[in-house]
Design an enzyme around this catalytic site. Structure first.
Site, PDB file in Angstrom:
ATOM      1  N   TYR A 147       0.836  -1.199   0.000  1.00  0.00           N
ATOM      2  CA  TYR A 147       0.000   0.000   0.000  1.00  0.00           C
ATOM      3  C   TYR A 147       0.868   1.244   0.000  1.00  0.00           C
ATOM      4  O   TYR A 147       2.089   1.175   0.207  1.00  0.00           O
ATOM      5  CB  TYR A 147      -0.956  -0.004   1.194  1.00  0.00           C
ATOM      6  CG  TYR A 147      -0.311   0.284   2.535  1.00  0.00           C
ATOM      7  CD1 TYR A 147       0.487  -0.667   3.162  1.00  0.00           C
ATOM      8  CD2 TYR A 147      -0.469   1.518   3.178  1.00  0.00           C
ATOM      9  CE1 TYR A 147       1.081  -0.408   4.387  1.00  0.00           C
ATOM     10  CE2 TYR A 147       0.122   1.785   4.399  1.00  0.00           C
ATOM     11  CZ  TYR A 147       0.893   0.824   5.004  1.00  0.00           C
ATOM     12  OH  TYR A 147       1.490   1.085   6.204  1.00  0.00           O
ATOM     13  N   GLU A 191      12.058   2.555  14.310  1.00  0.00           N
ATOM     14  CA  GLU A 191      11.143   3.587  13.825  1.00  0.00           C
ATOM     15  C   GLU A 191       9.872   3.521  14.659  1.00  0.00           C
ATOM     16  O   GLU A 191       9.772   2.735  15.591  1.00  0.00           O
ATOM     17  CB  GLU A 191      10.833   3.386  12.343  1.00  0.00           C
ATOM     18  CG  GLU A 191      10.180   2.050  12.035  1.00  0.00           C
ATOM     19  CD  GLU A 191       9.951   1.796  10.551  1.00  0.00           C
ATOM     20  OE1 GLU A 191       9.734   2.761   9.795  1.00  0.00           O
ATOM     21  OE2 GLU A 191       9.974   0.619  10.154  1.00  0.00           O
ATOM     22  N   LYS A 247       6.538  -1.962   1.946  1.00  0.00           N
ATOM     23  CA  LYS A 247       5.343  -1.393   2.593  1.00  0.00           C
ATOM     24  C   LYS A 247       4.157  -2.337   2.407  1.00  0.00           C
ATOM     25  O   LYS A 247       3.257  -2.087   1.605  1.00  0.00           O
ATOM     26  CB  LYS A 247       5.055   0.002   2.020  1.00  0.00           C
ATOM     27  CG  LYS A 247       4.146   0.838   2.916  1.00  0.00           C
ATOM     28  CD  LYS A 247       4.190   2.284   2.508  1.00  0.00           C
ATOM     29  CE  LYS A 247       3.149   3.129   3.198  1.00  0.00           C
ATOM     30  NZ  LYS A 247       3.223   3.111   4.657  1.00  0.00           N
ATOM     31  N   LEU A 289      11.079   1.244   7.207  1.00  0.00           N
ATOM     32  CA  LEU A 289      10.516   1.745   5.957  1.00  0.00           C
ATOM     33  C   LEU A 289      11.221   3.064   5.627  1.00  0.00           C
ATOM     34  O   LEU A 289      11.339   3.934   6.494  1.00  0.00           O
ATOM     35  CB  LEU A 289       9.015   1.994   6.098  1.00  0.00           C
ATOM     36  CG  LEU A 289       8.362   2.430   4.787  1.00  0.00           C
ATOM     37  CD1 LEU A 289       8.189   1.236   3.852  1.00  0.00           C
ATOM     38  CD2 LEU A 289       7.037   3.110   5.025  1.00  0.00           C
TER      39      LEU A 289
HETATM   40  N1  PMP Z   1       7.507   3.826   9.008  1.00  0.00           N
HETATM   41  C1  PMP Z   1       6.395   3.083   8.940  1.00  0.00           C
HETATM   42  C2  PMP Z   1       6.396   1.720   9.544  1.00  0.00           C
HETATM   43  C3  PMP Z   1       5.238   3.598   8.301  1.00  0.00           C
HETATM   44  O1  PMP Z   1       4.121   2.868   8.225  1.00  0.00           O
HETATM   45  C4  PMP Z   1       5.272   4.915   7.776  1.00  0.00           C
HETATM   46  C5  PMP Z   1       4.044   5.507   7.154  1.00  0.00           C
HETATM   47  N2  PMP Z   1       3.849   5.052   5.854  1.00  0.00           N
HETATM   48  C6  PMP Z   1       6.466   5.648   7.867  1.00  0.00           C
HETATM   49  C7  PMP Z   1       7.572   5.068   8.491  1.00  0.00           C
HETATM   50  C8  PMP Z   1       6.570   7.039   7.299  1.00  0.00           C
HETATM   51  O2  PMP Z   1       6.622   6.974   5.901  1.00  0.00           O
HETATM   52  P1  PMP Z   1       6.097   8.184   5.001  1.00  0.00           P
HETATM   53  O3  PMP Z   1       6.889   9.380   5.390  1.00  0.00           O
HETATM   54  O4  PMP Z   1       6.372   7.732   3.613  1.00  0.00           O
HETATM   55  O5  PMP Z   1       4.637   8.343   5.307  1.00  0.00           O
END
Ligand code: PMP
Length: 287
Positions: free
Chosen positions: A33, A180, A147, A205
């Protein structure tokens, strides 16, 4: 006003939108996603989000359900139908519908594509009061760089945080380092005014907001180091904050019940958020 979802080629009433019970996303979390933020009708960082979608799909050997250009069109059409001004566009691709078996289907199946939108309040340069985070063991698998919709470990960590009165969970690996957040990237500002966020590899991620903020930090001539940090170091930091497409830059003012710095949002997080909003304003305008 009717709210629409997009499901495999159709714009349908959100309440009636459904997928087949043998969709591999539903049964096996065999899908990926993306979430793209929308501010003042403008998509933020659409290109990098679609690039990351492409990478996630390739890693799992799932094909694009429609072309990238067609997806860009569907995103805009759904935003238009839902009169989305501020919020997010959610898009999900799964391997498709097939008789249940762990292994990939042996006959070709069409990947499923679902899009929804969610309206939120207008986010601006004001960071708000900040949030509390709770540390939790990182019990996820070794491909957190993809993701996928397999988010159960993230769900349980976030729920534990919420039940303790915190907004986000900071996940801690077996060596004691913060990887994270459950749905955000984690940052600190050290006593030496260095920005620190964990390096990207299969353990986290690679956030799109994280990448944009790296460029902003660079432009502001802030010193940025990509390395792991512990909860103890974060508690001693001047500031801490999280980043994501939907939270932008949000200060962390409490970790496991202990105040970070003065216990209020700090100047670095504030400045970075200001610049991020400026960047979002300059983004692509949806016709
Ligand atoms: N880490 C994880 C596990 C996430 O689910 C997200 C949100 N998509 C992020 C980091 C932040 O990513 P982004 O800045 O692309 O929203």
């Amino acid at each position: 006003m009717a709210r629409y979802a997009y499901v495999n080629g159709r714009y349908v009433d959100h309440h009636d939108a459904s997928v087949h019970i043998e969709d591999r996303g539903y049964q096996l979390a065999d899908g990926v996603y993306e979430v793209v933020g929308v501010r003042d009708g403008k998509l933020i960082d659409e290109g990098p989000h679609l690039d990351r979608l492409d990478r996630s799909l390739k890693e799992l050997r799932i094909g694009w359900p429609i072309s990238r250009d067609a997806l860009r069109f569907v995103i805009r059409e759904l935003m238009r139908r839902n009169r989305l001004h501020d919020g997010l566009v959610y898009m999900q691709v799964t391997r498709g519908v097939a008789r249940r078996d762990h292994a990939f289907p042996t006959t070709p199946v069409k990947p499923s594509l679902v899009l929804t939108t969610k309206g939120t309040k207008h986010l601006d340069a004001d960071t708000g009061p900040g949030i509390a985070v709770k540390s939790m063991p990182d019990i996820r698998w070794e491909r957190c760089d993809i993701k996928t919709v397999g988010l159960l470990a993230n769900v349980l960590a976030k729920q534990a945080a919420r039940e303790s009165g915190a907004y986000e969970a900071w996940l801690v690996d077996a060596d004691g380092y913060v990887t994270e957040g459950a749905s955000t990237n984690a940052w600190i500002v050290t006593q030496n005014d260095e920005l620190v966020t964990r390096h990207t590899d299969n353990g986290i991620l690679a956030g799109i907001t994280r990448a944009t903020l790296k460029s902003i930090a660079d432009a502001l001539q802030l010193k940025l180091i990509e390395r792991p940090f512990t909860i103890a170091e974060a508690k001693r930091a001047k500031e801490a904050f999280i980043t994501s497409a939907t939270s932008f830059v949000t200060p962390v003012v409490k970790i496991d019940g202990e105040a970070v710095g003065a216990g209020t949002p700090g100047p670095v997080a504030h400045r970075l958020r200001e610049e991020y909003v400026r960047f979002a304003d300059a983004g692509e305008l949806v016709a």
